[in-house]
Design an enzyme around this catalytic site. Sequence first.
Site, mmCIF file in Angstrom:
data_model
loop_
_atom_site.group_PDB
_atom_site.id
_atom_site.type_symbol
_atom_site.label_atom_id
_atom_site.label_comp_id
_atom_site.label_asym_id
_atom_site.label_seq_id
_atom_site.Cartn_x
_atom_site.Cartn_y
_atom_site.Cartn_z
ATOM 1 N N ALA A 12 61.888 84.029 22.619
ATOM 2 C CA ALA A 12 61.724 83.139 21.471
ATOM 3 C C ALA A 12 60.351 83.420 20.874
ATOM 4 C CB ALA A 12 61.812 81.694 21.943
ATOM 5 N N GLY A 26 64.322 84.392 25.651
ATOM 6 C CA GLY A 26 65.433 84.190 24.716
ATOM 7 C C GLY A 26 66.189 85.476 24.432
ATOM 8 N N GLU A 38 68.543 85.763 27.155
ATOM 9 C CA GLU A 38 69.521 84.669 26.986
ATOM 10 C C GLU A 38 70.546 85.030 25.906
ATOM 11 O OE1 GLU A 38 66.297 81.730 26.577
ATOM 12 O OE2 GLU A 38 67.333 80.590 28.129
ATOM 13 N N GLU A 57 59.715 82.677 31.087
ATOM 14 C CA GLU A 57 59.271 81.409 30.500
ATOM 15 C C GLU A 57 58.353 80.619 31.432
ATOM 16 O OE1 GLU A 57 62.263 82.685 30.227
ATOM 17 O OE2 GLU A 57 63.180 82.228 28.295
HETATM 18 C C1 LIG Z 1 64.088 79.492 24.556
HETATM 19 C C2 LIG Z 1 63.485 80.570 25.399
HETATM 20 O O1 LIG Z 1 63.930 80.399 26.696
HETATM 21 C C3 LIG Z 1 62.022 80.506 25.341
HETATM 22 C C4 LIG Z 1 61.398 81.875 25.332
HETATM 23 O O2 LIG Z 1 62.016 82.881 25.125
HETATM 24 S S1 LIG Z 1 59.738 81.900 25.586
HETATM 25 C C5 LIG Z 1 59.305 83.602 25.437
HETATM 26 C C6 LIG Z 1 59.679 84.412 26.626
HETATM 27 N N1 LIG Z 1 59.173 85.761 26.478
HETATM 28 C C7 LIG Z 1 57.959 86.083 26.920
HETATM 29 O O3 LIG Z 1 57.261 85.312 27.520
HETATM 30 C C8 LIG Z 1 57.541 87.496 26.638
HETATM 31 C C9 LIG Z 1 56.130 87.499 26.170
HETATM 32 N N2 LIG Z 1 55.661 88.817 25.799
HETATM 33 C C10 LIG Z 1 55.328 89.746 26.696
HETATM 34 O O4 LIG Z 1 55.455 89.618 27.900
HETATM 35 C C11 LIG Z 1 54.709 91.002 26.135
HETATM 36 O O5 LIG Z 1 54.206 90.705 24.862
HETATM 37 C C12 LIG Z 1 55.683 92.184 26.009
HETATM 38 C C13 LIG Z 1 56.056 92.674 27.423
HETATM 39 C C14 LIG Z 1 56.925 91.809 25.267
HETATM 40 C C15 LIG Z 1 54.988 93.331 25.235
HETATM 41 O O6 LIG Z 1 53.777 93.627 25.853
HETATM 42 P P1 LIG Z 1 52.712 94.592 25.116
HETATM 43 O O7 LIG Z 1 53.414 95.801 24.644
HETATM 44 O O8 LIG Z 1 51.576 94.726 26.077
HETATM 45 O O9 LIG Z 1 52.257 93.831 23.821
HETATM 46 P P2 LIG Z 1 51.473 92.447 23.666
HETATM 47 O O10 LIG Z 1 50.079 92.746 23.254
HETATM 48 O O11 LIG Z 1 51.673 91.557 24.848
HETATM 49 O O12 LIG Z 1 52.275 91.793 22.466
HETATM 50 C C16 LIG Z 1 52.357 92.438 21.207
HETATM 51 C C17 LIG Z 1 52.351 91.395 20.145
HETATM 52 O O13 LIG Z 1 53.563 90.648 20.221
HETATM 53 C C18 LIG Z 1 53.290 89.257 20.268
HETATM 54 N N3 LIG Z 1 54.318 88.640 21.113
HETATM 55 C C19 LIG Z 1 54.800 89.095 22.296
HETATM 56 N N4 LIG Z 1 55.767 88.287 22.734
HETATM 57 C C20 LIG Z 1 55.885 87.303 21.828
HETATM 58 C C21 LIG Z 1 56.715 86.168 21.720
HETATM 59 N N5 LIG Z 1 57.663 85.886 22.630
HETATM 60 N N6 LIG Z 1 56.550 85.357 20.649
HETATM 61 C C22 LIG Z 1 55.645 85.634 19.712
HETATM 62 N N7 LIG Z 1 54.825 86.701 19.745
HETATM 63 C C23 LIG Z 1 54.956 87.523 20.802
HETATM 64 C C24 LIG Z 1 51.914 89.171 20.917
HETATM 65 O O14 LIG Z 1 51.283 87.956 20.607
HETATM 66 C C25 LIG Z 1 51.238 90.360 20.255
HETATM 67 O O15 LIG Z 1 50.913 89.973 18.943
HETATM 68 P P3 LIG Z 1 49.572 90.530 18.262
HETATM 69 O O16 LIG Z 1 49.697 92.017 18.239
HETATM 70 O O17 LIG Z 1 49.560 89.878 16.941
HETATM 71 O O18 LIG Z 1 48.476 90.074 19.174
#
Ligand SMILES: C[C@H](O)CC(=O)SCCNC(=O)CCNC(=O)[C@H](O)C(C)(C)COP(=O)(O)OP(=O)(O)OC[C@H]1O[C@@H](n2cnc3c(N)ncnc32)[C@H](O)[C@@H]1OP(=O)(O)O
Length: 552
Positions: free
Chosen positions: A61, A101, A104, A124
């Site tokens: 998400a 997400g 999911e 998450e």
């Molecule tokens: C309803 C659902 O259950 C709820 C959810 O899905 S909550 C979200 C779950 N997903 C996550 O936690 C994944 C989070 N992201 C990551 O682990 C890592 O970003 C990644 C493995 C995808 C990529 O890693 P990497 O290549 O090192 O890049 P990284 O620097 O971390 O991120 C790149 C850019 O994407 C953004 N980004 C990454 N994941 C994001 C997300 N889920 N939402 C918004 N922005 C995100 C980062 O903020 C960053 O932005 P910036 O360049 O403006 O600073």
Amino acid sequence: MAVQYSVHDDVALLAISYPPVNALGYEVRKGLLECSGKAFADQSIKALVIVGEGKTFPAGADVSEFSKGTTAEFPLTEVIAHIEAGPKPVIAAIHGTALGGGLELALGCHFRLAVPSAKVGLPEVHLGIIPGAGGTQRLPRVTPAVKAAEIISSGVHLSAQAALKAGILDRVIPAGEDLRTAALAVARSLMSSPLDSMRVSGRPVVGGREALSELAALKSVVAKKARGMKSPVACVEAVQAAVESASFEDGMNEEMRIMFELFTDPQARALQYAFFAERQAKKVPELQQLSPSDRPAQVQSVGIIGAGTMGAGIAVCFLDAGIPVVLVDMQQAALDRGVGYIQHTYDSKVKSKRMAPATAEKRMSMLRGALDYGAVSEVDLVVEAAFEGMAIKKDIFGKLDKICKADTILATNTSTLDIDVIASATFRPDKVVGMHFFSPANIMMLLEVVKGKASSKRTLATAFALAGPLKKVAVMVGNCHGFVGNRMVYTYGAEAVFLVEEGASPAQVDGVLEKFGLAMGPLKMSDLAGLDVSWRVRQVRRELACDGHPPK
Ligand SMILES: C[C@H](O)CC(=O)SCCNC(=O)CCNC(=O)[C@H](O)C(C)(C)COP(=O)(O)OP(=O)(O)OC[C@H]1O[C@@H](n2cnc3c(N)ncnc32)[C@H](O)[C@@H]1OP(=O)(O)O
């Protein structure tokens, strides 16, 4: 357009295009709903494929929406339910990282196909929440409930092969095969198959109620490790709800209730703040758009001066990154202790099956011990981790300056001392920088890159870029006494000592903070870092103090 629609004979391809990670923001959710609706309604379309443009399938998400409250419009749960309930097979074609997400969404599709380099997971928990778009209810319907709870409560990223083995993916295509072509072929092969058994929500939980006792045991292990963090325990509870609920819908309601409770909790807010703060820290203004001569140097070999706890821990970091290390100490006994510490670190990993014996052997083979500075004459970077005393550091840097090749970068792991004074002992102050690791260096994530007044952009960029392979979070800090981390620790540590002076036992002080959630109390931490180190630091602080105030 966040979702691009194209038709390939009788298959609709929905390509999510929302850089940088195709997060499932408002535009993407709206696009998915509209495009899937269009494909479902079009008689000439018999199946759908969802892919991510660029480097990844959706990585989750859009976390930046969480504080804006826009997640309620076209909720992801509804988008996924719409796709799963649709009349035509939908294939998730995964590359990059299908996380949160994103996974999911894939679980709501009728078939999951991935390239071998793909990773999947529900991380998450690291944001203080649970997977709230059906992840806690669908994952235990494709993989045993206990495994699902382990995956969700740890937030681990699984390789494509591991996910295939666990039942999360249906197929991993051979390396080099084109994902879209393979997905279109799968779509065509499933066009006339009945969809019911492909809808994960309609399947029973794997393992059924028999999983409950194992889930209860897992919950207590997770609670102990979580030290007060709510989300890991809530992840297990949500999977328990999948097992206990009479229907998928009941389980979904419980998932939503738990998610709602956590969503506004200060723990979730703080972890989400930290997520963006860590990424913000990477964007050092002066290191953006570097000219070719300022770009990071290739570091292919490293010398470490001092085989104490810090030096040996730093050596492990570089060895783990695949960079050969020469570890130097003036005393044979100290060198033996340092090498022994490194060997012990790898032995315990092998013993606990966290590392293959061959990997440990390979890492150790990249380590060389030496008793003189001449051994580091050809390395690309030296990290000095000797005693915390200015005279010692200046002496070492003066010697290194004479011995090392002209472009070797000289870094100091000092936790407090003035980088500029250390640099003044050399004729290359532009190549001197602070690289301050935190004890135990091979475990703690933070790396302070300390900028001296003469440190060149190339030197800073090199130290900063090393954070990637070393798996650290680098933060650029100015040159002041204690930099940032230790300036915080002084105040925190002083309060802990005042409590002891007022009659609390060290075990009580540490105990309260560990119960609060810290991995280690401040007094244990001082023991680990070495009370002699703290003593030296206090001497310097006293010398530098002006009118009784701590040094600026
Ligand atoms: C309803 C659902 O259950 C709820 C959810 O899905 S909550 C979200 C779950 N997903 C996550 O936690 C994944 C989070 N992201 C990551 O682990 C890592 O970003 C990644 C493995 C995808 C990529 O890693 P990497 O290549 O090192 O890049 P990284 O620097 O971390 O991120 C790149 C850019 O994407 C953004 N980004 C990454 N994941 C994001 C997300 N889920 N939402 C918004 N922005 C995100 C980062 O903020 C960053 O932005 P910036 O360049 O403006 O600073």
